[in-house]
Design a protein around this motif. Structure first.
Motif, PDB file in Angstrom:
ATOM      1  N   HIS A 263     -25.025  -8.930 -11.961  1.00  0.00           N
ATOM      2  CA  HIS A 263     -26.293  -9.818 -11.504  1.00  0.00           C
ATOM      3  C   HIS A 263     -27.328  -9.515 -12.066  1.00  0.00           C
ATOM      4  O   HIS A 263     -27.797 -10.627 -12.134  1.00  0.00           O
ATOM      5  CB  HIS A 263     -26.339  -9.012  -9.975  1.00  0.00           C
TER       6      HIS A 263
ATOM      7  N   LEU B  14     -26.235 -17.185  -9.111  1.00  0.00           N
ATOM      8  CA  LEU B  14     -26.296 -16.179  -8.068  1.00  0.00           C
ATOM      9  C   LEU B  14     -26.519 -16.596  -6.689  1.00  0.00           C
ATOM     10  O   LEU B  14     -25.647 -15.879  -5.938  1.00  0.00           O
ATOM     11  CB  LEU B  14     -27.789 -15.460  -8.586  1.00  0.00           C
TER      12      LEU B  14
ATOM     13  N   ARG C 257     -19.110 -12.014  -9.290  1.00  0.00           N
ATOM     14  CA  ARG C 257     -20.148 -11.823 -10.348  1.00  0.00           C
ATOM     15  C   ARG C 257     -19.661 -11.401 -11.513  1.00  0.00           C
ATOM     16  O   ARG C 257     -20.200 -12.058 -12.474  1.00  0.00           O
ATOM     17  CB  ARG C 257     -21.012 -10.420  -9.700  1.00  0.00           C
TER      18      ARG C 257
END
Length: 410
Positions: free
Chosen positions: A348, A360, A402
């Motif tokens: 992230h 994101l 992610r």
């Protein structure tokens, strides 16, 4: 930087102690009230506290993500940028007051406390933004002193009333105490910043173009943050809706304990490492610092995971409520999910530093949709444990998405 007390300079060790003490006092009161109140009243308290937490993120518009990154990387007009940020927040507060009364009055367990919830949320957000700025400017010790006095102050006072003075307290009393301590720390902060404000006030200009650009970029962060908070907190409202307030209180109890992992990681790793990681993104040390960030996240997430698993048993014995103890497997599910989410902060943070805001956003929107749907379904069929299973599924999804989004090997 290996974050151990023996190697930390005095100011960093002090900052760590203050932040952990503040978070510990919040954990202590949440745990104590689970014993003090009935399951249904405790459920209402947990929903009120969760509503304040969510409102803080709504109020901020996630503008700090843009503002702090820009202030750290560009030193020009810092005072004007800070002033512009707070003017914007003032406008948001006015809108929130109007909308807050309209929304909260429609929910039975919020209606009685609408005014307190609104102004606690505003004062919490304002204090939080000041805290973030102090961290960005590397005034970590000062920031954590203010945090400690604010959070530990009201929680210790409430516990003093219950344990030492043996007074009976209500939810309204708790909320009033919370609000008054927030306001008190804002006044102390204003006095502390007084000289700095006087020094820069003549040079401050409201930067409309900077604000407009920031809002354009922050909109992506904002939607992503709300989706992320839906993952963290919507399950409590869903449990209350599908089951009842007592069930929401039990689930919130375990959820807050598992969140100790995230608080610990934020305190010990992220608050120290991320600003430095952002600043190093333009030079050759970035890759090495990224690897160190990864190692710290894994190591400290594991430490926090084990600590929570060890502590839960004596806490349940002290609490003495079979209605809570029978759901102890919930902590395993929630801890595992929280561990995965915290380790995935590596990916992230990399995407954030590399300005991959849309990626994101995609990740958290997909994860949030899966979380809400899974929580409804699993809670309906399997009750409180079902909500924990849904959260673990969400944690696995977030970690996988992610990691997959970061093309380079770290």
């Amino acid at each position: 930087m290996q974050v151990t007390l023996s190697k930390l300079p005095l100011n960093k060790a002090g900052s760590l102690f203050l932040r952990m003490s503040a978070m510990g006092s919040k954990f202590l009161i949440f745990t104590y009230l689970s014993k003090y109140f009935s399951e249904s009243v405790y459920g209402v308290y947990s929903l009120l506290a969760t509503t304040v937490t969510i409102a803080i993120f709504v109020l901020g518009f996630d503008f700090y993500n843009y503002a702090i990154r820009d202030i750290l990387l560009k030193s020009q007009d810092r005072a004007s940028k800070v002033a512009t940020s707070f003017v914007f927040y003032g406008f948001i507060y006015l809108v929130f007051i109007l909308l807050g009364y309209l929304l909260f009055d429609q929910v039975d367990y919020l209606a009685e406390f609408s005014t307190l919830i609104i102004f606690i949320a505003i004062s919490e957000h304002l204090n939080q933004e000041i805290y973030r700025l102090l961290l960005a400017f590397k005034k970590v010790l000062v920031a954590n002193w203010f945090l400690f006095l604010r959070v530990a102050g009201w929680t210790i006072w409430v516990l003093f009333q219950i344990i030492v003075l043996k007074n009976e307290i209500s939810l309204e009393y708790i909320l009033y105490t919370w609000f008054l301590f927030n306001v008190g720390i804002l006044l102390v902060t204003a006095l502390w910043f007084n000289k700095s404000i006087k020094k820069h006030i003549s040079t401050i200009r409201i930067k409309k173009s900077w604000l407009k650009e920031g809002l354009r970029i922050s909109l992506i962060f904002y939607v992503a943050t709300l989706a992320l908070k839906a993952i963290e907190y919507s399950n409590r409202y869903i449990v209350e809706g599908v089951l009842d307030e007592a069930s929401a209180g039990i689930f919130s109890f375990y959820s807050n304990i598992s969140m100790v992992i995230g608080i610990y990681i934020s305190t010990v790793v992220v608050s120290y490492e991320l600003p430095d990681l952002i600043e190093s993104s333009a030079n050759d040390s970035f890759d090495a610092k990224l690897v160190r960030f990864k190692n710290l996240l894994i190591r400290h997430s594991a430490i926090a995971f084990l600590a929570v698993m060890i502590l839960i048993y004596p806490i349940l014995l002290w609490q003495g409520k079979p209605s809570f103890a029978q759901y102890w497997p919930l902590i395993i599910l929630l801890n595992a999910a929280t561990f995965l989410m915290n380790v995935s902060l590596l990916y992230h943070s990399y995407l954030y530093i590399k300005h991959q805001e849309k990626k994101l956003l995609q990740i958290v929107l997909v994860s949030s949709a899966i979380n809400i749907a899974a929580t409804f379904v699993f809670s309906y069929f399997f009750g409180i444990i079902g909500a924990g299973i849904a959260f673990l599924i969400t944690g696995i999804v977030i970690f996988a998405l992610r990691k997959r989004a970061v093309k380079k090997k770290i």
